[in-house]
Write an enzyme that holds these catalytic residues in place. Structure first.
Site, PDB file in Angstrom:
ATOM      1  N   SER A  62       0.827  -1.205   0.000  1.00  0.00           N
ATOM      2  CA  SER A  62       0.000   0.000   0.000  1.00  0.00           C
ATOM      3  C   SER A  62       0.859   1.252   0.000  1.00  0.00           C
ATOM      4  O   SER A  62       0.397   2.316  -0.383  1.00  0.00           O
ATOM      5  CB  SER A  62      -0.870   0.053   1.262  1.00  0.00           C
ATOM      6  OG  SER A  62      -1.726  -1.038   1.304  1.00  0.00           O
ATOM      7  N   HIS A  88      -2.197  -3.386  -6.760  1.00  0.00           N
ATOM      8  CA  HIS A  88      -2.756  -3.025  -5.453  1.00  0.00           C
ATOM      9  C   HIS A  88      -4.255  -3.293  -5.413  1.00  0.00           C
ATOM     10  O   HIS A  88      -5.042  -2.561  -6.003  1.00  0.00           O
ATOM     11  CB  HIS A  88      -2.452  -1.544  -5.159  1.00  0.00           C
ATOM     12  CG  HIS A  88      -2.816  -1.110  -3.775  1.00  0.00           C
ATOM     13  ND1 HIS A  88      -3.414   0.091  -3.516  1.00  0.00           N
ATOM     14  CD2 HIS A  88      -2.669  -1.742  -2.579  1.00  0.00           C
ATOM     15  CE1 HIS A  88      -3.615   0.184  -2.208  1.00  0.00           C
ATOM     16  NE2 HIS A  88      -3.174  -0.902  -1.621  1.00  0.00           N
ATOM     17  N   GLU A 123      -5.113  -0.980  -8.559  1.00  0.00           N
ATOM     18  CA  GLU A 123      -4.168   0.026  -9.030  1.00  0.00           C
ATOM     19  C   GLU A 123      -2.948  -0.721  -9.588  1.00  0.00           C
ATOM     20  O   GLU A 123      -2.324  -1.504  -8.863  1.00  0.00           O
ATOM     21  CB  GLU A 123      -3.761   0.955  -7.887  1.00  0.00           C
ATOM     22  CG  GLU A 123      -4.891   1.888  -7.473  1.00  0.00           C
ATOM     23  CD  GLU A 123      -4.571   2.752  -6.258  1.00  0.00           C
ATOM     24  OE1 GLU A 123      -4.934   3.934  -6.264  1.00  0.00           O
ATOM     25  OE2 GLU A 123      -3.964   2.240  -5.303  1.00  0.00           O
ATOM     26  N   ASN A 138      -5.049   5.953  -1.668  1.00  0.00           N
ATOM     27  CA  ASN A 138      -4.548   6.319  -0.343  1.00  0.00           C
ATOM     28  C   ASN A 138      -4.008   7.736  -0.315  1.00  0.00           C
ATOM     29  O   ASN A 138      -4.077   8.412   0.703  1.00  0.00           O
ATOM     30  CB  ASN A 138      -3.468   5.331   0.117  1.00  0.00           C
ATOM     31  CG  ASN A 138      -4.074   4.011   0.551  1.00  0.00           C
ATOM     32  OD1 ASN A 138      -5.251   3.961   0.910  1.00  0.00           O
ATOM     33  ND2 ASN A 138      -3.300   2.944   0.493  1.00  0.00           N
TER      34      ASN A 138
END
Ligand code: NAD
Length: 470
Positions: A119, A140, A152, A190
């Site tokens: 992450s 991801h 991702e 994120n």
């Protein structure tokens, strides 16, 4: 590439879900764990998850058996030799992941693509631990992997563009929407989500509003699936704090300074759901005191006045509580400034506001059918302060060339469950309104990151309410 067989290393929260996703798409999976005990946990995880899908009627018993039969569980990394792709989902530690990548590079056939589900760690550094940096990508997934529709796909400066494209196609085959991004801390989701959550913690820390009120404001006032404190408890406060640190280390932006309140929760071991207590779960959580208002005077909203009159309240000028909808900071102790946002009524109190008036206003707005959100009279109150800065981050991300408008919108819809992506939200609120709100926030806090993104400002100046899309 055919992707007939893939390897998944680490069958914890993410890895077990990822193995299931591959197996559901008809791909053979070798799942590798550290030891027999962890392997048994991984197997139980897979059985539980597919069992739930069976109970919900999403899988037939035969389909479930086929999925489980496609996954071979092992503790030997050597079993990954012939995999077309190996993805790792082991703990978020650079040294451990780098060691794994170096070994996978030695063990696997030369054409194997090596992927990480990290992450926050730099994919480039993991690629550098191998002799095949051109075949290393980030892939991801989101939690829970079988449910969330986004992947991702992270390429580095040395990733072969063909490999990136193949991994994107593989994500489509898995039934996911791939978003291609470069190796920048936090990727898209994120990098946008965590600063917004951290900002909510800052508002709480500054006493602008309470935990439940901020959660209500963002859930009911904006329509986000969950309030920021509930979401932080779910993500884990330690994980959130760590991601903020990674973002700050890369950007050095005031927007990415981890909240000191977040740090103290982590230091106290209050990590959220995983430790049983975070922002929620305090045994002292209880109902607030009540002070019913008797008379009311409403300024600036016929609708609110009518609703209260229908509930039996008489509107008189010398009332106990004055509800002033819109306008600037009130100068009477009985007056509460109200901002109506969908179902939510923000109640802004100044240094003059009497506590009785706040409690009375809160009850009155509940009676009128709103969810009251008491807060300090600061620029943007709660909703606009949090939302506009969050949307501004998305504009800056696009402006920096990191990701396209479509990808950013898709990533936030699919990765966070937003009904509208940030650009769709910006256009439905109105670019000028958001730009002006950001100017007010910047004038009050003077933090560089709250200044409207130059592109937003230019579009408004040009009289446009739409972002350029191809
Ligand atoms: N949890 C999330 O919401 C989430 C979301 C997206 C990405 N991620 C990322 O996914 C990765 C894994 O996170 P998680 O939450 O699943 O962690 P987790 O702790 O639930 O699972 C990690 C698993 O890896 C196993 N493991 C540890 N060392 C190993 C080794 N050397 N070889 C094989 N297996 C080993 C552990 O036994 C454990 O089962 C991390 O990089 C994390 O940043 C997590």
């Amino acid at each position: 590439m055919a992707f007939e067989m893939v390897g998944v290393v680490g069958l914890g929260t993410m890895g077990a879900g990822i193995a299931e996703v591959f197996a559901r798409a008809g791909i053979q999976v070798a799942g590798v764990e550290a030891d027999e005990q962890a392997l048994a946990r991984g197997r139980a995880h897979l059985e539980r998850s597919t069992g739930r899908a069976l109970d919900k009627g999403k899988l037939t018993p035969a389909e479930r058996e086929e999925i489980l039969a496609r996954v071979t569980l092992t503790t030997s990394r050597a079993d990954l030799r012939d995999a077309d792709l190996v993805i790792e989902a082991i703990p978020e530690r650079m040294d451990v992941k780098a060691e794994l990548f170096a070994e996978l590079d030695r063990l696997c056939k030369p054409s194997t693509i090596l992927a990480t589900n990290t992450s926050s760690l730099p994919v480039t550094a993991l690629a550098a631990a191998t002799g095949r940096p051109d075949r290393v990508v980030g892939m991801h997934f989101f939690n829970p992997a079988p449910v969330m529709g986004l992947v991702e796909v992270v390429g580095t400066v040395v990733t072969d563009p063909g490999v990136r494209a193949e991994v994107g196609d593989l994500a489509v085959r898995l039934g996911k929407t791939p978003v291609e991004v470069d190796d920048r801390a936090g990727f898209v989701v994120n990098r946008l989500l965590l600063p917004y959550l951290n900002h909510a913690v800052t508002l709480l820390d500054h006493g602008v509003a309470g935990r439940d009120d901020i959660d209500n404001a963002m859930k009911l006032g904006v329509g986000l699936p969950m309030g920021p404190f509930h979401l932080l408890d779910l993500i884990g406060l330690d994980t959130a704090y760590e991601i903020m640190n990674v973002l700050f280390d890369e950007s050095r932006s005031d927007r990415h300074v981890p909240s000191p309140l977040l740090r103290s929760y982590v230091a106290a071991g209050l990590l959220g759901r995983k430790s049983g207590r975070g922002f929620y779960g305090d045994p002292g959580d209880g109902p607030q005191e009540k002070a019913p208002a008797r008379t009311v005077h409403v300024v600036g909203s016929r609708e609110l006045a009518d609703r209260l009159e229908a509930a039996g309240f008489k509107d008189t000028e010398d009332a106990d509580v004055v509800l002033q909808v819109g306008g600037s900071t009130p100068v009477s102790g009985r007056t509460v400034r109200v901002q109506l946002k969908g179902q939510v009524a923000e109640l802004a109190t100044s240094v003059l506001t009497e506590q009785e008036a706040v409690l009375g206003a809160r009850d009155l707005l509940k009676i009128a059918g709103y969810t009251p959100v008491p807060c300090k009279d600061r620029a943007g109150l709660v909703v606009d302060a949090l939302l506009y800065c969050h949307l501004n981050d998305a504009v800056r991300m696009y402006e920096s060339g990191y990701a396209s408008i479509e990808d950013i919108d898709a990533a936030m819809r699919l990765g966070c469950g937003y009904v509208e992506g940030p650009f769709e939200l910006l256009e439905s609120i109105g670019l000028a309104k958001v730009r002006d709100g950001l100017r007010d926030l910047h004038a009050e806090w003077r933090s560089p990151s709250s200044a409207p993104a130059p592109l937003l400002d230019k579009l408004v100046t040009a009289g446009l309410n739409r972002f350029p899309r191809p």
